[in-house]
Design a protein around this motif. Structure first.
Motif, PDB file in Angstrom:
ATOM      1  N   GLY A   1      37.562  30.981  24.705  1.00 25.61           N
ATOM      2  CA  GLY A   1      37.896  31.609  25.970  1.00 25.61           C
ATOM      3  C   GLY A   1      38.176  33.085  25.772  1.00 25.61           C
ATOM      4  O   GLY A   1      38.499  33.516  24.673  1.00 25.61           O
ATOM      5  N   LEU A   2      38.001  33.849  26.835  1.00 23.59           N
ATOM      6  CA  LEU A   2      38.306  35.278  26.821  1.00 23.59           C
ATOM      7  C   LEU A   2      39.132  35.610  28.055  1.00 23.59           C
ATOM      8  O   LEU A   2      39.107  34.875  29.045  1.00 23.59           O
ATOM      9  N   GLN A   3      39.844  36.708  28.018  1.00 19.36           N
ATOM     10  CA  GLN A   3      40.622  37.164  29.163  1.00 19.36           C
ATOM     11  C   GLN A   3      39.974  38.411  29.741  1.00 19.36           C
ATOM     12  O   GLN A   3      39.419  39.228  29.011  1.00 19.36           O
ATOM     13  N   PHE A   4      40.084  38.547  31.059  1.00 14.30           N
ATOM     14  CA  PHE A   4      39.517  39.688  31.764  1.00 14.30           C
ATOM     15  C   PHE A   4      40.575  40.297  32.660  1.00 14.30           C
ATOM     16  O   PHE A   4      41.393  39.585  33.231  1.00 14.30           O
ATOM     17  N   ALA A   5      40.549  41.620  32.777  1.00 12.32           N
ATOM     18  CA  ALA A   5      41.456  42.337  33.667  1.00 12.32           C
ATOM     19  C   ALA A   5      40.609  43.228  34.567  1.00 12.32           C
ATOM     20  O   ALA A   5      40.119  44.269  34.143  1.00 12.32           O
ATOM     21  N   SER A   6      40.416  42.788  35.799  1.00 12.66           N
ATOM     22  CA  SER A   6      39.643  43.561  36.772  1.00 12.66           C
ATOM     23  C   SER A   6      40.607  44.509  37.464  1.00 12.66           C
ATOM     24  O   SER A   6      41.406  44.100  38.296  1.00 12.66           O
ATOM     25  N   ARG A   7      40.544  45.775  37.104  1.00  8.05           N
ATOM     26  CA  ARG A   7      41.523  46.753  37.564  1.00  8.05           C
ATOM     27  C   ARG A   7      41.120  47.484  38.849  1.00  8.05           C
ATOM     28  O   ARG A   7      41.820  48.372  39.292  1.00  8.05           O
ATOM     29  N   ASP A   8      39.993  47.095  39.453  1.00  7.99           N
ATOM     30  CA  ASP A   8      39.563  47.796  40.665  1.00  7.99           C
ATOM     31  C   ASP A   8      39.919  47.033  41.942  1.00  7.99           C
ATOM     32  O   ASP A   8      39.432  47.346  43.017  1.00  7.99           O
TER      33      ASP A   8
END
Length: 191
Positions: free
Chosen positions: A54-61
């Motif tokens: 698994g990976l983590q994502f941070a959508s900052r928009d």
């Protein structure tokens, strides 16, 4: 007035040279086949690396990820072979395992191959690229994102597969994972 224009002209000329050089560089060629031969063989995942992928994502928009995108991306990300055979020839990089989604025969020259679904639509496009003489398999998932596997041999004879990815958020922007995952494989003694 010519004093003001001279730096601007040099700046534009320098940018043009860099732009032409960047466009002319093209894809990185495959290393000599002799340097790739140590990849050949059967590889097995070390016991410590058998946890879920698994990976983590941070959508900052301000945009999140749709359930469909997350599900399709997760299906590709979760594919991991416990054991596989790697065969590198002068034209093909072949991965063979009991995981059909991990197995592929990819041209060394960077020509993409397409994986079709049952409905005949392209599920993935696979391309082999090179980063510092190390093979990288990039799986592009249409309208979803990409998953990248880098295969690197260590000095002690292990094979480290480093996986990362980028997923398209609901705003249409591809957001790269905030970390990478690495898996260590050891060569089967008789291969």
């Amino acid at each position: 007035m010519t004093r003001c224009l001279r730096p601007a002209v040099f700046g534009i000329a320098g940018a043009s040279v860099l732009a032409v050089g960047g466009c002319a560089s093209g894809p990185v060629p495959a290393p000599d086949i002799v340097t790739l031969l140590p990849y050949n063989g059967e590889w097995v995942l070390e016991a410590a690396d058998r946890e879920p992928v698994g990976l983590q994502f941070a959508s900052r928009d301000g945009y999140g990820f749709t359930a469909v995108t997350t599900q399709r991306f997760g299906a590709v990300m979760a594919v991991r072979a416990e054991r596989f055979r790697l065969e590198v020839s002068d034209s093909i990089f072949r991965l063979s395992s009991d995981q059909p989604a991990f197995s592929a025969a990819i041209p060394l020259d960077g020509t993409p191959i397409e994986v079709l679904g049952e409905d005949g639509e392209v599920q993935q496009s696979l391309t082999l690229t090179w980063r510092a003489g190390t093979p990288v398999v990039r799986r592009r998932i249409p309208s979803v994102g990409w998953v990248s596997d880098r295969f690197e041999l260590t000095r002690d004879g292990a094979l480290v597969l480093t996986r990362t990815g980028g997923m398209r958020n609901s705003g249409g922007r591809v957001v790269e994972a905030t970390q990478v995952r690495s898996f260590v494989y050891t060569r089967v003694a008789d291969s």
